[in-house]
Motif scaffolding. Structure first.
Motif, PDB file in Angstrom:
ATOM      1  N   GLY A  12      10.660  -4.091   3.362  1.00  0.00           N
ATOM      2  CA  GLY A  12       9.288  -4.029   3.234  1.00  0.00           C
ATOM      3  C   GLY A  12       8.265  -5.126   3.259  1.00  0.00           C
ATOM      4  O   GLY A  12       8.910  -6.246   3.455  1.00  0.00           O
ATOM      5  N   TRP A  13       6.982  -4.993   2.703  1.00  0.00           N
ATOM      6  CA  TRP A  13       6.230  -6.091   2.848  1.00  0.00           C
ATOM      7  C   TRP A  13       6.642  -6.917   1.591  1.00  0.00           C
ATOM      8  O   TRP A  13       6.072  -8.277   1.650  1.00  0.00           O
ATOM      9  CB  TRP A  13       4.896  -5.714   2.257  1.00  0.00           C
ATOM     10  CG  TRP A  13       4.434  -4.827   3.431  1.00  0.00           C
ATOM     11  CD1 TRP A  13       4.000  -3.406   3.539  1.00  0.00           C
ATOM     12  CD2 TRP A  13       3.980  -5.420   4.722  1.00  0.00           C
ATOM     13  NE1 TRP A  13       3.449  -3.163   4.609  1.00  0.00           N
ATOM     14  CE2 TRP A  13       3.258  -4.352   5.869  1.00  0.00           C
ATOM     15  CE3 TRP A  13       3.879  -6.555   5.412  1.00  0.00           C
ATOM     16  CZ2 TRP A  13       2.972  -4.406   6.784  1.00  0.00           C
ATOM     17  CZ3 TRP A  13       3.368  -6.882   6.694  1.00  0.00           C
ATOM     18  CH2 TRP A  13       2.943  -5.911   7.347  1.00  0.00           C
ATOM     19  N   GLY A  14       7.302  -6.711   0.673  1.00  0.00           N
ATOM     20  CA  GLY A  14       7.823  -7.665  -0.378  1.00  0.00           C
ATOM     21  C   GLY A  14       8.741  -8.554   0.213  1.00  0.00           C
ATOM     22  O   GLY A  14       8.601  -9.927  -0.315  1.00  0.00           O
TER      23      GLY A  14
ATOM     24  N   SER B 247      10.860  -2.788  11.447  1.00  0.00           N
ATOM     25  CA  SER B 247      10.520  -1.333  11.943  1.00  0.00           C
ATOM     26  C   SER B 247       8.809  -1.605  11.633  1.00  0.00           C
ATOM     27  O   SER B 247       8.325  -1.221  10.662  1.00  0.00           O
ATOM     28  CB  SER B 247      11.099  -0.465  11.249  1.00  0.00           C
ATOM     29  OG  SER B 247      10.440   0.865  11.799  1.00  0.00           O
ATOM     30  N   PRO B 248       8.144  -1.528  12.844  1.00  0.00           N
ATOM     31  CA  PRO B 248       6.712  -1.510  12.777  1.00  0.00           C
ATOM     32  C   PRO B 248       6.122  -0.044  12.082  1.00  0.00           C
ATOM     33  O   PRO B 248       5.150  -0.103  11.458  1.00  0.00           O
ATOM     34  CB  PRO B 248       6.088  -1.740  14.002  1.00  0.00           C
ATOM     35  CG  PRO B 248       7.252  -2.305  14.766  1.00  0.00           C
ATOM     36  CD  PRO B 248       8.370  -1.910  14.165  1.00  0.00           C
ATOM     37  N   THR B 249       6.961   0.768  12.417  1.00  0.00           N
ATOM     38  CA  THR B 249       6.447   2.213  11.883  1.00  0.00           C
ATOM     39  C   THR B 249       6.619   2.236  10.608  1.00  0.00           C
ATOM     40  O   THR B 249       5.799   2.899   9.692  1.00  0.00           O
ATOM     41  CB  THR B 249       7.286   3.245  12.611  1.00  0.00           C
ATOM     42  OG1 THR B 249       7.070   3.204  14.079  1.00  0.00           O
ATOM     43  CG2 THR B 249       6.976   4.967  12.159  1.00  0.00           C
ATOM     44  N   GLU B 250       7.938   2.092   9.909  1.00  0.00           N
ATOM     45  CA  GLU B 250       8.098   1.862   8.562  1.00  0.00           C
ATOM     46  C   GLU B 250       7.158   1.011   7.778  1.00  0.00           C
ATOM     47  O   GLU B 250       6.830   1.402   6.482  1.00  0.00           O
ATOM     48  CB  GLU B 250       9.702   1.617   8.218  1.00  0.00           C
ATOM     49  CG  GLU B 250      10.531   2.614   8.852  1.00  0.00           C
ATOM     50  CD  GLU B 250      12.084   2.201   8.420  1.00  0.00           C
ATOM     51  OE1 GLU B 250      12.371   1.683   7.527  1.00  0.00           O
ATOM     52  OE2 GLU B 250      12.887   2.541   9.297  1.00  0.00           O
ATOM     53  N   MET B 251       6.774  -0.137   8.445  1.00  0.00           N
ATOM     54  CA  MET B 251       6.022  -0.986   7.555  1.00  0.00           C
ATOM     55  C   MET B 251       4.784  -0.489   7.546  1.00  0.00           C
ATOM     56  O   MET B 251       3.963  -0.755   6.529  1.00  0.00           O
ATOM     57  CB  MET B 251       6.183  -2.450   8.486  1.00  0.00           C
ATOM     58  CG  MET B 251       7.359  -3.309   8.151  1.00  0.00           C
ATOM     59  SD  MET B 251       7.898  -3.798   6.606  1.00  0.00           S
ATOM     60  CE  MET B 251       6.773  -5.430   6.425  1.00  0.00           C
ATOM     61  N   LEU B 252       4.202  -0.112   8.635  1.00  0.00           N
ATOM     62  CA  LEU B 252       2.751   0.551   8.662  1.00  0.00           C
ATOM     63  C   LEU B 252       2.689   1.937   7.699  1.00  0.00           C
ATOM     64  O   LEU B 252       1.446   2.090   7.045  1.00  0.00           O
ATOM     65  CB  LEU B 252       2.367   0.800  10.046  1.00  0.00           C
ATOM     66  CG  LEU B 252       2.281  -0.443  10.875  1.00  0.00           C
ATOM     67  CD1 LEU B 252       1.807  -0.204  12.213  1.00  0.00           C
ATOM     68  CD2 LEU B 252       0.897  -1.362  10.119  1.00  0.00           C
TER      69      LEU B 252
END
Length: 777
Positions: free
Chosen positions: A15-17, A261-266
């Motif tokens: 993720g973003w971390g 994964s753009p979907t998971e990140m967003l």
């Protein structure tokens, strides 16, 4: 450094971390612009292979085939910072010894060869010619070449350099070839050959896609091999069971957001990884696996009574194994109260695993140093093999055993002959190939090298990479002894603590990194490595070297060998250091079964896999069959003092901001620790029982009856979710607490996952009052 804090990290792995951590390391190393360009060639065919962990390099890589830790390793190597001779003119060795691991490496890449000058207590620049001549002269002068010289290597050495290094050592006259695997997976190299006839795992990446049950024991992919989370995510999403046994709840085995994964990140959509998570006591895996085996046997017998299909693979056991009946008799003798006491788990936990395993069609057993670094580590790994053999989970698709190696080529260098055990390499063929008689006496492993140094029997120690003195146990004993050596040679890319403990004569020899272009008169050279599934890959550097004064490891080995050894017309050192393809030709002669057509096959997508007999159910054991083993007992650490509420089992750990002794920063994101590594993780009940408070300082003392005082002070007490009686602290800082004699029987792997310690208050002062308890999230 800012004030230490501890606040539970509530987000998934990845993720973003992960994205923020990548940005921070690229900025800190001054490669925010060039780093991303280099990373496009990371783990790609005709690119370079990751210089961090040894996880699989897929045949069809992702557009960005790297993880957070891979980026840290790349940024660390291609850093814009330079550690020039001017740095050493400003700082004495005594001063630098007071620096911590992180700040020692922050000055950047070393740029020139250096020699220690004791009169001014500084390293001073020298020419390569002078360095090689003096080192070779000292090697020739060693009185007992069988015992007096040690050739150590870390796990980042390429196949080509590893092959030449072992040849150099054996031509010199000994098998003293300890390496980093001695400290982590030597247990595997002893256990698997005895059980199944090969010293490496039996699975590849395709098996993870076919398995419906993956069992983890003492391995943390979130911090140690994050790219492994991708096949685990896929397995979870298709409904495969992922069952984890680990004392600490590690975020990478709980929840994951794929940063690619753009979907998971967003959306923040996360994937559950483990379907069962059992917090086994440190040193309790042997008992836990015994309980699972006992439960599987009970399910099998109940199925037969009910007229149902057998649970055990009876045909496989009869045709391919030996010792099963004795193993069954032993299982029946084991009592559940003892299994529960030693494992720290309830019978129902183990029966739940057995039930899922019994209905699986193909199962993989994954393990790491949580199994190997115990006194009974060899028996524990063999017990995991027993569990897999019971249902025929060897030698078929989607099934097998998977030891997860750490260093990027630690497995490859063993394949190339870097081993202290002469029986593990075809010395007859090597001797015939190069017209010499290889030494047959077993050499030193890491522990034995340390013991020999403590006895003043070693004169010269060459470190081909790594940070040996920092990585080994018993710092309080080893560091003074190390200073008595006649010759210490540090072949490294950045400064570390080992280089600051010079012997009478000491050199720092900086070499090319894996990402750098290696140019000879024959053109750009390429290297190869082997991943944890025994697949061999080519690797091509792409960066301009950090300094024009750097040599490749291959050339350095050749130059030293030419001057330290008598001439041998069969050994073409000049050809090898000019054209590395000549080295690979020699490898093909020494190891023809696996390395035929080496030059072409190493560029195949996904690499080529070495010959693995177990894949075709061929067992190269003494009996010609896979062997069931009966352990001596249920405790992985039988020498631990009896539980008296005063003695704790200390596990040494890595943070997610380090790779072995390389510390990238002082934050451990997944455990919520910031700005410190001086922590002792404790169960809240243990803290309260001892009358401690979270955030206060404590001293850890080793429980041993050898007359040596081992202690580590100034450790911040942190409440954490781990079993009662177990505590955690960071490696290598806690190595000072581990006696050199505290190791696995049979492999001599340091037993770093269960060190007996007592904990004492340093006073009432609270240094981090805002620390919170990390419960299950």
């Amino acid at each position: 450094m800012e004030k230490p804090t501890f606040k539970p990290y509530r987000l998934p792995a990845g993720g973003w971390g992960s994205a923020r951590s990548v940005r921070e390391i690229l900025n800190r190393e001054g490669v925010a612009a060039s780093g991303p360009i280099a990373l496009t060639r990371h783990n790609k065919v005709d690119g370079y292979q990751c210089n961090s962990c040894a996880w699989v390099k897929p045949a069809s890589p992702l557009p960005l085939e790297f993880c957070e830790n891979g980026v840290k390793a790349v940024a660390w190597e291609i850093t814009a910072h330079r550690c020039t001779p001017a740095f050493f003119a400003e700082h004495t060795v005594t001063e630098l010894l007071g620096w911590d691991d992180y700040h020692l490496e922050q000055p950047g890449r070393l740029t020139q060869p250096l020699r220690y000058d004791a009169e001014i207590d500084r390293y001073v620049p020298v020419s390569w010619g002078h360095a090689v001549q003096e080192i070779a002269r000292e090697l020739r002068a060693v009185e007992d070449k069988r015992k007096g010289t040690v050739f150590y290597s870390s796990g980042r050495l390429s196949n080509e350099a590893s092959y030449l290094y072992q040849l150099f050592a054996r031509l010199y006259g000994n098998n003293n070839l300890p390496d980093s695997s001695n400290m982590c997976h030597e247990t595997t190299s002893v256990a698997l050959p005895a059980s199944i006839g090969q010293g490496v795992g039996t699975v590849d990446l395709r098996d993870f896609a076919r398995s419906d049950c993956i069992m983890f024991f003492g391995q943390n992919p979130g911090s140690n091999s994050p790219r492994m989370l991708h096949p685990l995510q896929e397995a979870s999403e298709r409904g495969a069971a992922i069952i984890t046994y680990n004392p600490l709840r590690e975020r990478g085995l709980e929840r994951f957001i794929n940063p690619q994964s753009p979907t998971e990140m967003l959306t923040g959509r996360e994937t559950r990884i483990s379907s069962q998570y059992h917090q086994v006591r440190a040193g309790g895996d042997l008992a836990a696996i015994t309980g699972i085996c006992k439960s599987v046997l009970a399910l099998h017998e109940a199925a037969l009574v009910a007229g149902k299909a057998a649970i055990l693979d009876v045909a496989f056991i009869a045709e391919h194994t030996q010792g099963f009946d004795s193993f069954v008799d032993w299982l029946r003798e084991q009592q559940w109260d003892a299994i529960e006491r030693h494992s720290g788990l309830h019978r129902a936990d183990l029966e739940a695993t057995a039930t899922v395993y019994a209905r699986s069609k193909a199962a993989i057993g994954v393990y790491g140093m949580g199994l190997t670094q115990h006194q009974a580590g060899v028996e524990t790994v063999r017990m995991l093999v027993n569990l897999l053999l019971m249902r025929g989970n060897m030698g078929r698709a989607g099934a097998g055993i998977c030891p997860v190696r750490g260093h990027s080529n630690v497995q490859g260098q063993r394949t190339m002959g870097v081993t202290e055990k002469p029986e593990l390499f075809p010395l007859d063929r090597l001797g015939e190939q190069f017209n010499f008689e290889p030494p047959r006496e077993p050499g030193y492993n890491t522990v034995e090298a340390c013991e020999a140094i403590l006895r003043d029997e070693v004169q010269a120690f060459i470190m081909m990479g790594g940070n040996f003195v920092r990585a080994i146990p018993d710092h309080g004993q080893m560091e003074p002894a190390w200073r008595k050596l006649r010759l210490t040679v540090n072949v490294i890319t950045k400064l570390n603590r080992s280089a600051l403990l010079p012997g009478e004569i000491s050199y720092i020899l900086p070499v090319l990194g894996r990402l750098e272009i290696d140019e000879t008169t024959a053109g750009q050279q390429v290297l190869s490595i082997e991943d944890t599934t025994a697949c061999v890959h080519g690797s091509r550097g792409l960066r301009t070297p950090a300094s024009p004064h750097l040599l490749s490891e291959v050339r350095l080995i050749c130059e030293l060998a030419k001057q330290a050894l008598d001439p041998n017309p069969r050994v073409r050192w000049d050809d090898y250091m000019t054209n590395y393809a000549e080295i690979r030709k020699e490898v093909g002669v020494t190891l023809p079964d696996s390395f035929n057509d080496y030059e072409r096959r190493m560029w195949e997508p996904g690499g080529f896999q070495r010959d693995l007999p177990v894949k075709r159910r061929e067992w190269r054991t003494k009996s010609g069959r896979a062997e069931f083993v009966i352990p001596a007992g249920l405790d992985e650490d039988p020498d631990m003092p009896d539980a008296d509420h005063d003695t704790f089992r200390l596990m040494t750990l890595r943070s997610n901001d380090q790779f072995n002794t390389t510390v990238y920063g002082y934050d451990d994101r997944f455990r919520g620790i910031k700005n410190t590594r001086k922590v002792v993780l404790m169960n809240r009940s243990d803290i309260d029982r001892l009358g401690f408070r979270v955030g206060q300082l404590a001293t850890l003392k080793t429980v041993a009856n050898d007359g040596v005082d081992r202690e580590l002070s100034g450790m911040i007490v942190v409440a954490y979710d781990l079993p009662i009686g177990c505590v955690g602290g960071y490696y290598p800082e806690c190595n000072v607490l581990m006696p050199i004699w505290h190791y696995a029987a049979g492999s001599k792997t340091p037993a770093a996952k269960s060190i007996p310690v007592t904990i004492h208050s340093d006073g009432p002062e609270i240094v981090a009052p805002e620390m919170e308890y990390a419960g299950r999230q």
